[in-house]
Scaffold this active site. Structure first.
Site, PDB file in Angstrom:
ATOM      1  N   ALA A 153      82.847 -25.683  96.322  1.00 32.42           N
ATOM      2  CA  ALA A 153      81.910 -26.323  95.396  1.00 32.42           C
ATOM      3  C   ALA A 153      80.959 -25.294  94.785  1.00 32.42           C
ATOM      4  O   ALA A 153      80.715 -25.295  93.571  1.00 32.42           O
ATOM      5  CB  ALA A 153      81.126 -27.412  96.122  1.00 32.42           C
ATOM      6  N   TYR A 154      80.438 -24.426  95.624  1.00 32.33           N
ATOM      7  CA  TYR A 154      79.512 -23.377  95.178  1.00 32.33           C
ATOM      8  C   TYR A 154      80.201 -22.459  94.173  1.00 32.33           C
ATOM      9  O   TYR A 154      79.657 -22.154  93.100  1.00 32.33           O
ATOM     10  CB  TYR A 154      79.048 -22.596  96.402  1.00 32.33           C
ATOM     11  CG  TYR A 154      78.067 -21.486  96.148  1.00 32.33           C
ATOM     12  CD1 TYR A 154      76.708 -21.761  95.994  1.00 32.33           C
ATOM     13  CD2 TYR A 154      78.479 -20.162  96.095  1.00 32.33           C
ATOM     14  CE1 TYR A 154      75.797 -20.732  95.786  1.00 32.33           C
ATOM     15  CE2 TYR A 154      77.576 -19.136  95.883  1.00 32.33           C
ATOM     16  CZ  TYR A 154      76.241 -19.427  95.727  1.00 32.33           C
ATOM     17  OH  TYR A 154      75.341 -18.412  95.521  1.00 32.33           O
TER      18      TYR A 154
END
Length: 251
Positions: A153-154
């Site tokens: 996600a990051y």
């Protein structure tokens, strides 16, 4: 050295209560700027204010409250005057394998690292366009350059920031509003230590990738941001700048 001065400039720094954001705030205040820190933790912001002195103010705000960002910007500009510099540095961390990451977890990281960045940039840019002046700095990551496990996600958010920058540069440059992106390497910060302190193999692998063999300091990002935000960088627009001790090119 006047080109590197921020005397008379006002800067908003999200995530400025600790880590990289605090390092940027320190260097900006040293260069003469007035700084407004925005973050969720009022205790961290209060401590930062104590260390930074009279040229620092703060406001407690959760940048994921997207609907409230326009009113935040209006309040800031009403109470504080025009903003010359915006630093989008608020961040969170999720260390999890991709197949175990839920939709809500993925979206939560994107809200902090991407959606809030777009909303804040959009709103502050409106008055910058009217004044034909402004510098906006986005904070990406080396995960936008190289694949890393457990940060899907990051990594997605930090990669998307680069596309966001390029598109907005093409629209805002005509009004003398510059947008640049810094990609920090592994910088001493609470978020870094949360990720590696209990994961020795990961820490060893990271250090092995950095030719200098050490982590950076928050002020290393601060001085890069100072260059991009000051008149010394007035012809720099749409740059993706790694500040990583050589990690991107290391072996």
């Amino acid at each position: 050295m006047k080109a590197f001065s921020l005397e008379g400039k006002k800067a908003v720094i999200t995530g400025g209560g600790s880590g990289i954001g605090l390092g940027i705030a320190k260097t900006f205040i040293e260069a003469g700027a007035q700084v407004l820190l925005i973050g969720r933790s009022e205790n961290k912001l209060m401590e930062a204010k104590k260390s930074l002195g009279d040229n620092c103010s703060y406001k407690s705000f959760d940048v994921t409250d997207l609907d409230k960002i326009p009113s935040l910007v209006l309040e800031t500009e009403t109470n504080w005057g025009h903003i010359d510099i915006l630093i989008n540095c608020a961040g969170t961390h999720l260390k999890k394998n991709a197949i175990d990451t839920t939709d809500s977890e993925f979206l939560g990281v994107l809200n902090v690292h991407l959606m809030s960045v777009f909303a804040l940039t959009r709103e502050f840019a409106k008055s910058m366009i009217k004044r034909k002046q402004g510098s906006i700095i986005l904070i990406s990551s080396m995960t936008a350059v190289m694949g890393m496990k457990q940060v899907v996600a990051y990594s997605t958010a930090k990669t998307a920031i680069v596309g966001l920058m390029r598109s907005m540069v093409s629209e805002l440059a005509v009004d003398n509003v510059r947008i640049n992106t810094i990609a920090p390497g592994w910088i001493e910060s609470p978020m870094l230590h949360k990720a590696i302190d209990h994961d020795l193999p990961r820490k060893t692998k990271i250090l092995g990738r950095i030719p200098s063999g050490n982590f950076g300091e928050p002020e290393d990002i601060g001085y890069a941001a100072l260059y991009l935000a000051s008149d010394a960088g007035k012809y720099i627009n749409g740059v993706f700048l790694p500040v990583d001790g050589g990690a991107a090119g290391g072996f």
